[in-house]
Enzyme design. Structure first.
Site, PDB file in Angstrom:
ATOM      1  N   GLU A 156      -0.384  -2.489   7.742  1.00  0.00           N
ATOM      2  CA  GLU A 156      -1.796  -2.118   7.711  1.00  0.00           C
ATOM      3  C   GLU A 156      -2.520  -2.963   6.688  1.00  0.00           C
ATOM      4  OE1 GLU A 156      -2.304   1.938   6.493  1.00  0.00           O
ATOM      5  OE2 GLU A 156      -1.226   1.660   4.640  1.00  0.00           O
ATOM      6  N   HIS A 183      -4.900   6.554   7.416  1.00  0.00           N
ATOM      7  CA  HIS A 183      -4.453   7.734   6.689  1.00  0.00           C
ATOM      8  C   HIS A 183      -4.209   7.446   5.220  1.00  0.00           C
ATOM      9  CE1 HIS A 183      -0.654   5.711   7.502  1.00  0.00           C
ATOM     10  NE2 HIS A 183      -0.160   6.400   6.502  1.00  0.00           N
TER      11      HIS A 183
END
Length: 103
Positions: free
Chosen positions: A24, A62
């Site tokens: 990510e 998240h």
């Protein structure tokens, strides 16, 4: 467990034929693992970074990854992966097809 440790475990596992590394935006872990792969990995690796469309300064995901606009952007990480011998994709639906083509 660090990304490098995970890649080392996959490299050492006789039942692993290839690896898909999904990362990510934000942080240096994927780039560090890619450099380890270049120097050590004996198996093919497909790379994908979530957050390709995230604008600089935007919190995403998240983990609340924050892109600073440098080497931690999705494009920068994908470029490092590619330079280190990964087959990369910007489309997660292509990961399986690319991996299959490497086997």
């Amino acid at each position: 467990m660090k990304h490098i440790d995970v890649m080392r475990a996959f490299n050492d596992d006789p039942d692993t034929d290839a690896v898909i590394m999904i990362g990510e935006i934000g942080g240096p872990d994927e780039a560090e693992a890619a450099r380890w792969v270049k120097d050590n990995m004996k198996k093919p690796v497909v790379g994908f970074i979530a957050g390709v469309t995230a604008p600089p300064g935007k919190r995403m995901g998240h983990a609340g990854a924050l892109i600073s606009g440098g080497a931690d952007t999705a494009d920068a990480k994908l470029a490092i992966m590619e330079e280190c011998g990964f087959k990369v994709t910007r489309n997660p639906s292509e990961m399986g097809r690319i991996l299959k083509s490497l086997l």
